[in-house]
Design a protein around this motif. Structure first.
Motif, PDB file in Angstrom:
ATOM      1  N   GLY A 120      -0.133  13.483   3.003  1.00  0.00           N
ATOM      2  CA  GLY A 120       0.520  12.319   2.924  1.00  0.00           C
ATOM      3  C   GLY A 120       0.557  11.683   1.476  1.00  0.00           C
ATOM      4  N   ASN A 121      -0.402  12.282   0.489  1.00  0.00           N
ATOM      5  CA  ASN A 121      -0.553  11.605  -0.635  1.00  0.00           C
ATOM      6  C   ASN A 121      -0.652  12.493  -1.957  1.00  0.00           C
ATOM      7  OD1 ASN A 121      -2.973  10.103  -2.789  1.00  0.00           O
ATOM      8  ND2 ASN A 121      -1.650   8.605  -1.649  1.00  0.00           N
ATOM      9  N   HIS A 145       1.828  14.649  -6.288  1.00  0.00           N
ATOM     10  CA  HIS A 145       1.761  13.378  -5.844  1.00  0.00           C
ATOM     11  C   HIS A 145       2.953  13.265  -4.776  1.00  0.00           C
ATOM     12  CE1 HIS A 145      -0.936  11.102  -8.260  1.00  0.00           C
ATOM     13  NE2 HIS A 145      -0.264  11.986  -9.151  1.00  0.00           N
ATOM     14  N   ASP A 150       8.866   6.704  -1.324  1.00  0.00           N
ATOM     15  CA  ASP A 150       9.700   5.654  -1.700  1.00  0.00           C
ATOM     16  C   ASP A 150      10.246   5.855  -3.250  1.00  0.00           C
ATOM     17  OD1 ASP A 150      10.012   2.538  -2.357  1.00  0.00           O
ATOM     18  OD2 ASP A 150      10.615   2.893  -0.239  1.00  0.00           O
ATOM     19  N   THR A 165       9.031   3.280  -5.985  1.00  0.00           N
ATOM     20  CA  THR A 165       7.675   3.688  -6.176  1.00  0.00           C
ATOM     21  C   THR A 165       7.510   4.780  -7.251  1.00  0.00           C
ATOM     22  OG1 THR A 165       7.061   2.859  -3.828  1.00  0.00           O
ATOM     23  CG2 THR A 165       5.233   3.831  -5.400  1.00  0.00           C
ATOM     24  N   ILE A 203      -1.310   5.368  -7.397  1.00  0.00           N
ATOM     25  CA  ILE A 203      -0.697   6.019  -6.303  1.00  0.00           C
ATOM     26  C   ILE A 203      -1.510   7.334  -5.818  1.00  0.00           C
ATOM     27  CG2 ILE A 203       1.872   5.812  -7.155  1.00  0.00           C
ATOM     28  CD1 ILE A 203       1.817   8.238  -8.875  1.00  0.00           C
ATOM     29  N   GLN A 204      -2.625   7.344  -6.331  1.00  0.00           N
ATOM     30  CA  GLN A 204      -3.448   8.492  -5.722  1.00  0.00           C
ATOM     31  C   GLN A 204      -4.586   7.919  -5.053  1.00  0.00           C
ATOM     32  OE1 GLN A 204      -5.078  11.096  -8.689  1.00  0.00           O
ATOM     33  NE2 GLN A 204      -5.764  12.540  -6.964  1.00  0.00           N
ATOM     34  N   GLN A 262       4.390   3.308   3.294  1.00  0.00           N
ATOM     35  CA  GLN A 262       5.638   3.950   2.682  1.00  0.00           C
ATOM     36  C   GLN A 262       5.527   3.604   1.300  1.00  0.00           C
ATOM     37  OE1 GLN A 262       8.994   5.004   4.748  1.00  0.00           O
ATOM     38  NE2 GLN A 262      10.435   4.819   3.156  1.00  0.00           N
ATOM     39  N   ILE A 263       5.615   2.066   1.121  1.00  0.00           N
ATOM     40  CA  ILE A 263       6.035   1.879  -0.344  1.00  0.00           C
ATOM     41  C   ILE A 263       4.680   1.962  -1.121  1.00  0.00           C
ATOM     42  CG2 ILE A 263       6.552  -0.239  -1.710  1.00  0.00           C
ATOM     43  CD1 ILE A 263       8.224  -1.289   0.593  1.00  0.00           C
ATOM     44  N   VAL A 317       2.285   4.372  -1.160  1.00  0.00           N
ATOM     45  CA  VAL A 317       1.769   5.694  -0.882  1.00  0.00           C
ATOM     46  C   VAL A 317       0.244   5.745  -0.305  1.00  0.00           C
ATOM     47  CG1 VAL A 317       1.461   7.699  -2.279  1.00  0.00           C
ATOM     48  CG2 VAL A 317       2.901   5.743  -3.146  1.00  0.00           C
ATOM     49  N   ILE A 318       0.238   4.977   0.767  1.00  0.00           N
ATOM     50  CA  ILE A 318      -0.914   4.880   1.525  1.00  0.00           C
ATOM     51  C   ILE A 318      -1.017   5.798   2.689  1.00  0.00           C
ATOM     52  CG2 ILE A 318      -2.599   3.669   2.831  1.00  0.00           C
ATOM     53  CD1 ILE A 318      -1.529   1.117   1.077  1.00  0.00           C
ATOM     54  N   PRO A 319      -1.915   6.932   2.652  1.00  0.00           N
ATOM     55  CA  PRO A 319      -1.865   7.970   3.754  1.00  0.00           C
ATOM     56  C   PRO A 319      -2.492   7.353   5.023  1.00  0.00           C
ATOM     57  CG  PRO A 319      -3.750   8.428   2.262  1.00  0.00           C
ATOM     58  CD  PRO A 319      -2.948   7.135   1.651  1.00  0.00           C
TER      59      PRO A 319
END
Lengths: 300, 571, 318
Positions: B232-233, B265, B269, B272, C169-170, C263-264, C266-268
């Protein structure tokens, strides 16, 4: 004694003769100006919803690619979207949809909350025990996820969304009604009514319900706001009322986000509409609560 | 002597000009400068919203190669020296098609066809090593046994696609570096199925014994090793220090890979990932929708761009297997002419689309025939002629039109916008559509169980020149939404598969394509362009996407990052 | 008190049983067969043999009640929530990977909410009905009214254009690299926190108002104690109740995740896990997550209810 009381009443100034509703409105505007402003906007919102066909200059699905992505002008008050549809008209029709979804879902939710809350709070015992366990189970799930799963089962569509929102919000709200019923239940006049042998149905209808009306009304207004916001969240995830229905949520999360750079008005218009309406409903609901709650009356 | 000197000076001047001339074209930018080792490449892959679904090829999951293809290698891969940025003619964006003259042996050093029995003898490269994997295996050489094991494991998988390897008679090894595939008959997709295909990875037996489902067990001969996977990331790949392959740039041979790390990645969204590219958090963004290109060009003008035609055709399938107006070819052709496709290209897509690019893709070489060369009856379907449409409808017995339901997936924002537009055109000839949006799984299920409505709006991948026809127009295929069934057509498709001569095969396929276009089981719609964007410090790259079936591994192995340029630009 | 706790714990059992049954059945009611989804991944039509083999491999060839019993049995006897149908990894492992992420986001959001709500709530109560009170209350309602996904998108898009900045984002765990971790989490935590603070602030204010009217507060004033001391010492303690309430309210988000923010940004987290599983009809994951979230939330609510007893002497449990 009655005669003199009547005389006292007859002798009081005409002001006290105002109907309860008018009295309420006056108090609203005098004591809670912000709430009153909210109320006014709510009325406007309702009017938009009811007379959308008359108020909107264009249809909500009037596609004309030649006019795509035009900024706000006299002809298109809020500009046009990527298919050339007038955003202002779509916002007005969106108000209509929000009115329908908001009020229907809130109505359904309130009905469910009252049903569960009253029966649970009044009869207590086994029904209350089981019902509360069920409500516990329900409330332990994150609200949006429950919505997502149920929407997946029922499929996208306005009726389904209303049912889903009504169910979810209704079960959660039953707690509040139950709490109010519990406190009313122990009051003197309920005991009095029951000791005179009044039937349960009569007690519920004439004594319990009227006395929990205040929190129920406030609950209803809160639910309208919550339903509108929840639908917009579902739209963001692709599970709201499907296009071309111009709900503010789907306008915001669809072309609003995709064209945020080229056409900021696409996101600004529905976003502002959503925010203003939900804000107004909430302020109005707050003012209602303050005015109707007997405990708060003394504190102004 | 003087002439030579002058020539030398001119050459030097030319090189300097190219170097300082800036980033006019990807070729010039990427070929100048000496490759540097090190750095991390942050990629927003073409499937950016999806995490890895499986780390085991025997799961027959389509995405496996995308995530594992930098770790495990295959018998064949695309020859990236023939890419456009290297001066060749291939852009390597095809999802699962490598033109035969762009094929190179990866683990296979050479291969030879032999007759009686029909077989292909593959000689493996020597000295390809699997790295050490503590707890699983010690470093050792890749041998023919690994290839045999990989094949047999696929063939025995409970999730195997039925009949996938029916054309294979047996697979055996004669020595540690030779594998022989014996076929029952020629099969055109032999290399696609176990050469450079979706499940063609070669891995050590120790890994499959330990359990391939666990990403921590992954160990292959490829340029990178999988060091982290946050579902998921992100996926993190680290350089394989004993990787065998080399790349020649400007006459010098370099050991691969250049990069220390590659990070995929996963972002759900769109706003984003666009923002991440803009701020340099992503070095490459492989899939940018045309709607975002202008704003990106304004806010990040140094980005490099590559435009390519989407690898999927968009259409409205009309069911011909149920009673209704669509059984009549005149109705289907009428609907095609009722939609203003050129206007869709210019007004809806703002010019970022091609009128005609499905079922064959322009990158398919001899399989593709452009619209101008098509017969008139096919060309007619791509013109806007509502008069003729109404006439045909009246002839077929629908002078006042009719109405039908169309299912569409709410998961695709483009389709949700496009379908109302198509509906508006159709309404002008009296045909009304009732749009039924559905969530993805329900939408797909409707098709597989054939409970869908008369109209079905979808996009379907080209895959490769033969599969694109077979999967959509052969009887009882899964991805055949219109329910097209013509035994003669089916037979000619089989002939195409068994035709060893490529020229002949292309002729058969072109014929089939012409026929199906003409018979119009779909309302054929334009195919949009998609863009790939990257920052100029990403070098030796020109927007290539795949060097195998959904496999970008070899591409990333050849990329190097100009760290100095990156610092200079402030990132 | 002991009896109350025991009763509540016992009541958990039917609750969870209901929940598991509801979830198990509902999930399978969702249209769209996971087998269809899996088969459609590939180009070639799936013949009957393939479908049957897949169904057997996934255990769908058994009747529904056998599947349910197997599932429940697995949980009760070996703590095994099953394996993801798509990833073939144990559900427990997937949940354990996502839970700390979600928890961290929820915790940060709560901290933001409290740091806003407590001072504003107290100030509002003490300076009741002044312009500042109105302004602050209006602001908090405004925070509730703005859709979080809109705010989130605005925060992502415009700073990237104006200042060339976007959140990380990571994902890295906090322990490995706190700066990068916070760089990713802080913005969604603030957005979530603002919404939460609105609710908490109003609770705080109401509670404070009630407390301030109590007799013992008037006594303290009469004794001549400074306002600050009065507020701090007496009122605040009782006003901790809204804080505990907040924890109870926030429990589903703490454990279950905030889907839109995840979702916005990018948090798993758990929210996305569930969303994806629903989209892919990954039944073991869906049911596993619901159970874990349900159990955790019910337990947290029990603790919250018990804390009320400690904080508010008026509340007594039979």
């Amino acid at each position: 004694m009655t005669a003199s009381a009547d005389n006292v009443l007859a002798a009081s100034p005409p002001r006290a003769r105002r109907g309860p509703l008018l009295d309420f409105v006056v108090r609203l505007f005098r004591d809670k100006p912000l709430g009153a402003a909210g109320g006014v906007i709510c009325v406007l919102f309702l009017l938009c919803g009811l007379f959308a066909n008359v108020l909107a200059p264009y249809g909500f699905n009037q596609i004309s690619p030649i006019h795509r992505l035009q900024p706000p002008s006299l002809r298109f008050l809020f500009g046009t979207d990527n298919l050339g549809r007038d955003v202002f008209s779509r916002c007005i029709y969106g108000a209509q949809l929000s009115v329908i979804i908001g009020f229907c879902a809130a109505g359904l939710a309130t009905a469910i909350s009252v049903a569960i809350g009253v029966f649970s709070g009044y009869f207590r015992g086994k029904f209350d025990l089981i019902a509360q366990r069920f409500v516990d189970a329900w409330m332990s799930f994150p609200e949006l996820i429950v919505l997502i799963v149920v929407v997946s089962v029922l499929g996208p569509g306005m009726v389904q969304i209303i049912v889903v929102l009504g169910l979810a919000l209704g079960i959660a709200g039953s707690r509040i009604v139950r709490g109010a019923v519990l406190s009313v239940r122990e009051s003197m006049y309920i005991h009095a009514a029951r000791s005179t042998g009044a039937k349960t149905r009569r007690v519920l209808w004439r004594h319990v319900l009227p006395n929990v009306m205040a929190p129920v009304i406030v609950l209803f207004t809160n639910r309208v706001a919550a339903a509108i916001l929840a639908e917009s969240g579902l739209s963001f995830l692709g599970l709201g009322v499907p296009p071309p229905a111009p709900t503010w949520g789907s306008m915001l999360s669809g072309s609003g986000r995709a064209y945020m750079y080229q056409g900021p008005w696409l996101a600004m218009a529905p976003g502002l509409c959503l925010t203003v309406v939900v804000f107004s409903i909430s302020m109005f609901g707050d003012a209602l609560r303050d005015l109707l709650d007997p405990r708060m009356r003394g504190s102004r | 002597m003087l002439r030579l000197r002058r020539f030398g000076l001119t050459l030097l001047a030319g090189m300097l000009a190219a170097w300082f001339g800036g980033v006019a074209s990807p070729g010039a930018a990427n070929d100048a400068g000496k490759p540097q080792y090190g750095g991390t490449l942050n990629v927003g892959p073409i499937y950016i919203t999806l995490s890895a679904l499986s780390w085991d090829p025997a799961d027959f999951n389509w995405k496996f190669n995308h995530d594992a293809g930098a770790v495990y290698e295959q018998l064949f891969a695309a020859d990236l020296s023939k890419s456009v940025h290297n001066g060749g003619k291939y852009s390597f964006v095809n999802e699962a098609y490598i033109p035969p003259d762009a094929l190179r042996g990866e683990l296979a050093e050479s291969w030879e066809w032999k007759q009686n029995p029909l077989r292909v003898e593959i000689k493996l490269r020597k000295g390809v090593m699997f790295p050490d994997k503590p707890g699983i295996m010690k470093s050792r050489e890749l041998t023919a046994d690994d290839v045999i094991n990989a094949y047999h494991r696929l063939n025995a998988s409970p999730k195997k696609i039925e009949g996938y390897f029916d054309y294979v008679d047996k697979v055996e090894t004669t020595d540690p570096h030779t594998v022989v595939f014996t076929f029952k008959h020629f099969f055109a997709e032999w290399d696609y199925r176990f050469g450079w295909g979706y499940q063609s990875a070669i891995y050590p037996k120790e890994v499959s014994d330990a359990g391939m489902a666990d990403w921590r067990h992954a160990n292959g001969s490829g340029p990178f090793m999988l060091t982290d996977f946050v579902s998921g990331n992100s996926n993190t790949y680290t350089k394989n220090p004993i990787y065998w392959d080399k790349e020649t740039i400007a006459g010098t041979e370099y050991k691969l890979p250049f990069l220390d790390k590659v990070v995929y990645h996963t972002i759900k969204d769109e706003a984003t990932w666009i923002a991440a590219l803009r701020t340099g958090k992503l070095d490459i963004l492989e899939g940018v929708r045309w709607q975002n290109v202008d704003s990106l060009k304004k806010s990040a003008p140094q980005l490099q761009w590559h435009r390519w035609l989407a690898q999927a055709g968009t259409f409205l399938a009309m069911r011909v297997d149920v009673d209704g107006p669509f059984k009549d070819i005149r109705v289907r052709r009428a609907l095609n002419m009722a939609v203003n496709k050129p206007e869709i290209v210019s007004a809806y897509y703002n010019g970022n689309a091609e009128l005609f690019a499905y079922p064959q893709h322009p990158e398919y070489g001899g399989y593709f025939e452009p619209l101008e060369k098509m017969p008139d009856s096919v060309k007619e379907l791509f013109t806007y002629d509502p008069e003729k449409a109404r006439k045909l409808l009246a002839e077929a017995g629908y002078p006042n039109g009719f109405s039908f339901k169309v299912m569409v997936c709410s998961c695709n924002p483009d389709h949700m916008d496009l379908l109302p537009l198509v509906a508006a055109y159709l309404e002008q000839v009296g045909v009304k559509i009732e749009i039924q949006p559905m969530e993805y799984a329900a939408f797909l299920s409707a098709m597989t169980s054939r409970t869908m409505t008369a109209g079905y709006f979808m996009a379907n991948g080209h895959t490769n020149p033969t599969t694109t026809i077979r999967k959509s127009f052969v009887t009882a295929q899964l991805w055949n939404p219109s329910g097209w069934s013509d035994p003669a057509f089916d037979q000619r498709m089989e002939d195409a598969y068994e035709e060893p001569d490529e020229g002949q095969r292309q002729a058969i396929v072109r014929d089939l394509t012409r026929e199906i276009l003409d018979k119009a089981p779909y309302i054929w719609l334009p195919t949009p362009y998609v863009y790939t964007a990257w920052w100029p410090w990403v070098r030796n790259y020109g927007g290539e996407l795949r060097a195998g079936a959904v496999r970008p591994g070899p591409i990333y192995a050849r990329i190097w990052i100009d760290q100095d340029m990156k610092k200079q630009m402030g990132y | 008190m002991q009896v109350y706790i025991t009763r509540r714990l016992l009541a958990l059992i039917p609750t969870l049983f209901f929940a598991s049954l509801i979830v198990f059945v509902t999930v399978r009611l969702i249209p769209g067969n996971v087998i269809d989804l899996m088969l459609s991944q590939n180009d070639i039509s799936a013949g009957k043999m393939n479908r049957q083999a897949l169904e057997a491999a996934l255990g769908f060839d058994q009747p529904m009640h056998i599947q349910y019993l197997r599932w429940i049995g697995g949980i009760l006897f070996s703590g095994d929530l099953g394996r993801s149908l798509w990833h073939n990894t144990p559900v427990t492992e997937e949940i354990l990977q996502r839970l700390p992420v979600t928890f961290e986001l929820g915790l940060l959001a709560m901290m933001v909410a409290l740091s806003l709500a407590i001072p504003i709530g107290v100030y509002s109560a003490v300076r009741q009905d002044t312009a500042a009170d109105y302004a602050m209350r209006s602001f908090s309602i405004l925070m509730l009214a703005v859709p979080s996904f809109w705010l989130g998108t605005l925060v992502i898009v415009f700073p990237s254009i104006w200042w060339g900045w976007s959140p990380e984002i990571q994902y890295v765990p906090f322990t490995r690299n706190p700066i990068q971790n916070l760089g990713q989490m802080i913005v969604p935590a603030i957005i979530l926190g603002f919404g939460l603070s609105a609710i908490t602030m109003r609770l705080m204010r109401t509670m404070m108002l009630e407390v301030l009217r109590q007799d013992y507060i008037r006594t303290a004033w009469a004794k001549g104690l400074s306002e600050g001391l009065v507020v701090m010492r007496h009122a605040l303690r009782n006003a901790m109740i809204p804080v505990i309430t907040l924890i109870g309210l926030q429990a589903p988000v703490l454990i279950g995740g905030a889907v839109i923010m995840e979702q916005i940004f990018v948090i798993p987290g758990m929210g996305l896990l569930l969303l994806e599983a629903v989209g892919q009809r990954d039944y073991p994951v869906i049911t596993g997550v619901f159970l874990v979230v349900g159990l955790a939330v019910v337990l947290i609510n029990l603790i919250v209810d018990l804390s009320y007893g400690l904080l508010d002497p008026k509340v007594r449990y039979r």
